[in-house]
Design a protein around this motif. Structure first.
Motif, PDB file in Angstrom:
ATOM      1  N   THR A 121       2.291  14.774  17.963  1.00  0.00           N
ATOM      2  CA  THR A 121       1.617  13.757  18.777  1.00  0.00           C
ATOM      3  C   THR A 121       0.201  14.165  19.154  1.00  0.00           C
ATOM      4  O   THR A 121      -0.641  13.302  19.394  1.00  0.00           O
ATOM      5  N   VAL A 185       2.592   6.754  16.635  1.00  0.00           N
ATOM      6  CA  VAL A 185       3.220   7.529  17.711  1.00  0.00           C
ATOM      7  C   VAL A 185       3.877   6.580  18.712  1.00  0.00           C
ATOM      8  O   VAL A 185       3.269   5.616  19.172  1.00  0.00           O
ATOM      9  N   THR A 200       8.694   9.753  19.570  1.00  0.00           N
ATOM     10  CA  THR A 200       8.385   9.925  18.147  1.00  0.00           C
ATOM     11  C   THR A 200       9.442  10.798  17.480  1.00  0.00           C
ATOM     12  O   THR A 200       9.747  10.639  16.291  1.00  0.00           O
TER      13      THR A 200
END
Length: 401
Positions: A121, A185, A200
């Motif tokens: 992320t 994401v 995610t």
């Protein structure tokens, strides 16, 4: 019915062979018996109605059927033979393909059916994930490696990376044989920013190109390969329980998940995310869905916290109050070590000497001597992570001297 052994068997055999013989006696008795034999000799009907005879016939029949069945045992259909049919239709996951369990001989396993997965992320977690894949490569893991990363970071076919993130992605792809999967994401508004994007991770349930994937958190160190987990019996998800919450809470730990991807399970995950509460994140979601149905992995050796080395009571991890805590032995058997040491920061964040000195494990007296093995190991975890991070995540080419 009691088994036909000993005196019971002798009595039964006697009943089948014409009853007991007449005992020796005087001639008169013998003659009388012969004259009145119609009163002593049972009829065919009486013999057939005898309980002993009926029980014996039933016993012989059962034994005969048992012998015939096992004589042809190789012709009896096994559970595995039914898997080619519409077995899944009977369950709730009718659209979920049932994965066949590969043979234990590694040489015969098609490892392309399995993968370790990582979700990324942020740039910090990108570095962590590349470190995970470097370790798997170094340990000789046979399964595929898949990284889900923000699509804005780089085109997966990039050949001339310019940013640090792109260079790391290319390094993972080319050097550690990682398959790059750009994703959007999964975020949610509000809540703690540390876990706000961790949804995610649940995209692992949608990697249906694989029969099974193993997702581990990247704020961790893999100590030994865990390829054997891909060969477990089929199940939608296998996870350890969060042993540090015992005994009050037997929640599942999402730090390590063995997932059998399917459209059905991913739809369930998606719907659960949509209805999740403000404080529900990936760990809460999978626990709510699979608390009573997941295949439970032993947290020992698959989910060890670094904070365990700082504690005084190790009964929850050891699973017993009879075993002595041996930090070196525990480290040697562990396969997955997760950094969790609040208030100590995560290992990629600088730790001050005061924080280290205040929170590091204490030395203890053992056999009349000071034992600092837990402290040395704990500090070693952080030093090792920092060293590997510097080596693996560096994108600057070293010049020759």
């Amino acid at each position: 019915m009691a088994p036909l052994w000993g005196s019971s068997w002798s009595s039964t055999w006697g009943s089948l062979s014409g009853y007991s013989p007449v005992q020796n006696g005087d001639q008169t008795t013998t003659t009388t018996a012969a004259t009145d034999s119609s009163h002593l000799k049972p009829s065919i009907g009486q013999i057939l109605m005898s309980k002993r005879v009926r029980y014996s016939v039933i016993s012989v029949t059962v034994v005969g059927l048992f012998f015939l069945a096992f004589r042809n045992y190789d012709r009896i259909p096994s559970i595995e033979s039914f898997r080619g049919g519409n077995v899944a239709a009977a369950g709730s996951n009718s659209d979920c393909a049932v994965a066949a369990v590969p043979p234990s001989d590694g040489a015969q396993v098609d490892w392309s059916r399995f993968a370790y997965t990582q979700y990324v992320t942020t740039p910090a977690y990108l570095c962590n994930s590349v470190m995970i894949f470097e370790t798997l490569s170094r340990l000789g893991s046979k399964a595929d490696r898949v990284m889900m990363y923000p699509e804005k970071m780089m085109d997966p076919a990039e050949t001339n990376p310019e940013t640090n993130e792109a260079k790391l992605l290319v390094k993972a792809r080319d050097q550690y044989k990682v398959k790059l999967v750009p994703v959007s994401v999964q975020r949610r508004s509000g809540g703690d920013s540390t876990w706000a994007e961790s949804y995610t991770k649940l995209l692992a349930f949608n990697q249906t190109q694989y029969d099974r994937v193993l997702n581990v958190d990247s704020d961790a160190t893999i100590l030994q390969t865990m390829d054997e987990l891909f060969l477990m019996p089929p199940c939608p998800v296998a996870m350890p329980r969060a042993y540090w919450l015992f005994p009050d809470n037997k929640m599942l730990s999402s730090q390590l998940m063995v997932v059998q991807p399917s459209a059905v399970e991913f739809e369930r995950i998606t719907k659960k995310i949509e209805s999740a509460g403000r404080n529900d994140y990936d760990m809460e979601i999978v626990d709510q869905l699979y608390h009573d149905s997941a295949l439970i992995l032993p947290h020992r050796p698959y989910d060890l916290l670094t904070g365990e080395f700082r504690g005084d009571n190790h009964e929850n991890y050891l699973g017993t109050d009879r075993e002595e805590w041996d930090p070196v032995a525990i480290f040697n058997e562990a396969k997955f070590l997760h950094f969790s040491d609040w208030p100590v920061p995560k290992p990629w964040i600088s730790m001050s000497d005061s924080v280290r000195n205040t929170n590091q494990p204490k030395c203890v007296e053992k056999d009349g001597r000071e034992d600092c093995s837990a402290r040395e190991l704990w500090n070693g975890f952080y030093y090792d992570f920092a060293q590997r991070r510097s080596d693996v995540c560096s994108t600057t080419k070293k010049g020759r001297r």
